[in-house]
Design an enzyme around this catalytic site. Sequence first.
Site, PDB file in Angstrom:
ATOM      1  N   TYR A  61     -16.511  -8.260   1.077  1.00  0.00           N
ATOM      2  CA  TYR A  61     -15.390  -7.623   1.779  1.00  0.00           C
ATOM      3  C   TYR A  61     -15.158  -8.304   3.127  1.00  0.00           C
ATOM      4  CZ  TYR A  61     -12.612  -4.099   4.236  1.00  0.00           C
ATOM      5  OH  TYR A  61     -11.627  -3.460   4.952  1.00  0.00           O
TER       6      TYR A  61
ATOM      7  N   SER B 108     -10.090  -6.689   9.792  1.00  0.00           N
ATOM      8  CA  SER B 108     -11.012  -5.563   9.896  1.00  0.00           C
ATOM      9  C   SER B 108     -12.110  -5.913  10.892  1.00  0.00           C
ATOM     10  CB  SER B 108     -11.635  -5.279   8.520  1.00  0.00           C
ATOM     11  OG  SER B 108     -12.763  -4.436   8.613  1.00  0.00           O
TER      12      SER B 108
ATOM     13  N   GLY C 285       0.833  -1.197   0.000  1.00  0.00           N
ATOM     14  CA  GLY C 285       0.000   0.000   0.000  1.00  0.00           C
ATOM     15  C   GLY C 285       0.863   1.241   0.000  1.00  0.00           C
TER      16      GLY C 285
ATOM     17  N   GLY D 168      -2.653   6.243   3.360  1.00  0.00           N
ATOM     18  CA  GLY D 168      -3.410   5.875   4.552  1.00  0.00           C
ATOM     19  C   GLY D 168      -2.583   5.158   5.597  1.00  0.00           C
TER      20      GLY D 168
END
Length: 307
Positions: free
Chosen positions: A175, A150, A21, A24
């Site tokens: 997700y 998550s 990534g 963020g």
Amino acid sequence: MNRWTATDIPTQHGRSAVITGTGGLALENALALAHAGAAVVIAGRNPEKGAHAVATVAAAAPGAAVRFEILDLASLESVARFAQRLADQQEGLDILINNAAVMAPPTRLVTSDGFELQFGTNYLGHFALTAGLLPLLKRGRQPRVVTLSSVAARGGAIDFDDLQAEHGYRPMPVYSQSKLACLLFALELSRQSQWHGWGVASIAAHPGITRTDLIANGAGPNSAPGRLRRFLPFLFQPAWQGALPTLFAATDPSAQDGSYYGPHALGGTRGYPALEKPPARALDGASAARLWEESCRLANMPSDAWR
């Protein structure tokens, strides 16, 4: 662990880290590890965003050893190329942070290999990446793999009959499945490492509800989560704070192999790092083993890929 922050990171001089990534949470992880002295590789698919991330880290931590490498987690070929490049560039790897993700695109999309985008990027790409980097990790110093799950994993379920959502695509359940898969993988990787004597610690973490571009880049700013993000910003903690459970898992001597860390307050949605009990489905060892075997098949891995 009371109110642990990035200032509590022990020195990382002489250690190397790969973070997937470019913005963020990934950027916050890179900033903190570079400040602590680690040599950081920021891995992502967008060279412009990668260059910006490297420039941001270099400006905040002058003299930091930080670079960008191309990695598209939605392409198993790109994953393999990245792992080979890294093997050509360095002898070992101490920290791998499996962070990058896509969240709830409104229509079903697929990776270059034909996998549903969220499953293929969030989970399977990181599964293959970790396998590809395992030889380097085994030569690292007290190596750790931190895989991001998550709060959405709490409502997730692994649909082994339709892993790719070919028979019905619903953005958030898909997700949630991908993030439950990440958690199952993190816990199974810990068990596999212990069984085979790899010496690689595997820890899971999640950022709570954090203010990043994940919603805007996936579900979109006009989706229900996007409107919450826009009109109720106080519900979202800042990215630096959302990164803390990952950084704790990656660096703190007291972080436990095979454990799960998230924010301490408001049901794990915000705050400082704390040990968290995984949801019941993440503790199903049979499902974890089945997912591991199925993932090896999907990624077309040779039988010795995890040796």
